[in-house]
Design an enzyme around this catalytic site. Sequence first.
Site, mmCIF file in Angstrom:
data_model
loop_
_atom_site.group_PDB
_atom_site.id
_atom_site.type_symbol
_atom_site.label_atom_id
_atom_site.label_comp_id
_atom_site.label_asym_id
_atom_site.label_seq_id
_atom_site.Cartn_x
_atom_site.Cartn_y
_atom_site.Cartn_z
ATOM 1 N N SER A 29 -27.005 -47.193 18.619
ATOM 2 C CA SER A 29 -27.215 -48.215 19.194
ATOM 3 C C SER A 29 -26.665 -48.080 20.735
ATOM 4 C CB SER A 29 -26.214 -49.419 18.728
ATOM 5 O OG SER A 29 -24.820 -48.911 18.995
ATOM 6 N N GLY A 96 -23.694 -39.472 12.349
ATOM 7 C CA GLY A 96 -24.663 -39.602 11.069
ATOM 8 C C GLY A 96 -24.662 -41.065 10.373
ATOM 9 N N GLU A 104 -29.729 -34.494 15.175
ATOM 10 C CA GLU A 104 -29.031 -34.680 16.315
ATOM 11 C C GLU A 104 -28.256 -33.304 16.506
ATOM 12 O OE1 GLU A 104 -27.570 -39.230 16.138
ATOM 13 O OE2 GLU A 104 -26.348 -37.884 14.829
HETATM 14 C C1 A5P Z 1 -26.857 -41.436 14.294
HETATM 15 O O1 A5P Z 1 -27.178 -40.934 13.028
HETATM 16 C C2 A5P Z 1 -25.574 -41.351 14.468
HETATM 17 O O2 A5P Z 1 -25.021 -39.898 14.751
HETATM 18 C C3 A5P Z 1 -25.193 -42.020 15.894
HETATM 19 O O3 A5P Z 1 -25.121 -41.215 16.898
HETATM 20 C C4 A5P Z 1 -23.959 -42.727 15.740
HETATM 21 O O4 A5P Z 1 -23.768 -43.429 14.405
HETATM 22 C C5 A5P Z 1 -23.393 -43.493 16.896
HETATM 23 O O5 A5P Z 1 -24.075 -44.685 16.633
HETATM 24 P P1 A5P Z 1 -23.823 -46.049 17.611
HETATM 25 O O6 A5P Z 1 -23.890 -45.707 19.123
HETATM 26 O O7 A5P Z 1 -24.745 -46.965 17.188
HETATM 27 O O8 A5P Z 1 -22.480 -46.566 16.990
#
Ligand code: A5P
Length: 227
Positions: A29, A96, A104
């Site tokens: 997000s 994650g 990532e």
């Molecule tokens: C995706 O797999 C995650 O690593 C995101 O980068 C992490 O969960 C941060 O997400 P939000 O910005 O939605 O908190």
Amino acid sequence: MNGNPKMRAAERAVEFIKPGQIVGLGTGSTAAYVLEALGRMVREGLEIRGVPTSRGSETVALRLGIPLLNLNDVARIDLTIDGADEIDGDFNMIKGGGGALTREKLVALASDRRVIVVDSSKLVSPLGTTRPLPVEVLPFSWSMSAGLLKEIGGGPVLRIDGERPFVTDNSNYILDCHFGPISDPPSLERRIKQMPGVIESGLFIGIADTVIVGDETEVRVLNRNAA
Ligand code: A5P
């Protein structure tokens, strides 16, 4: 100034992007606000190319008109901007929560500079305080990997999507591991990575270079070398 902490952090982060750069596009997000800002900048004439960290970010970036490349098309990425689930005082992270940890981490490792955008709720000490640690595993042997993670206190839970296991962009499963407070993240990372069937862990050690923290009243820019 906008009162949304995630948006504030994202809008500060895109100021690091220079014309002509290859930019790693994060997932989640907070990274979504980065994509929105970047899309606006591209429409205003900024020439960059993005490397997405998930199919979700790829879809959004395409909708916003951000030109894209695959990781295999580039020698290096200039700068990656991504979110995090937790980050500690040594800039170690858990990532994650959205299931994109493997891509990532690969995009981050290919990047000359890694900028992490978070709101202040993500700053923790130690890691593992507020969120489980996601571990991506092969579906073929997920139960065996879960057993090994359980042996070291991981309390693994297979992530579920509706009535079926959650499937990553790489066609794997996620075990959300409840270690509780993690006293030695680098050592835990090494142990998990050695386990059969483990594709990647959500511990990101020594990867964040700059952390941009948004809250209700300000945006802070923290640099690893200065930490
Ligand atoms: C995706 O797999 C995650 O690593 C995101 O980068 C992490 O969960 C941060 O997400 P939000 O910005 O939605 O908190």
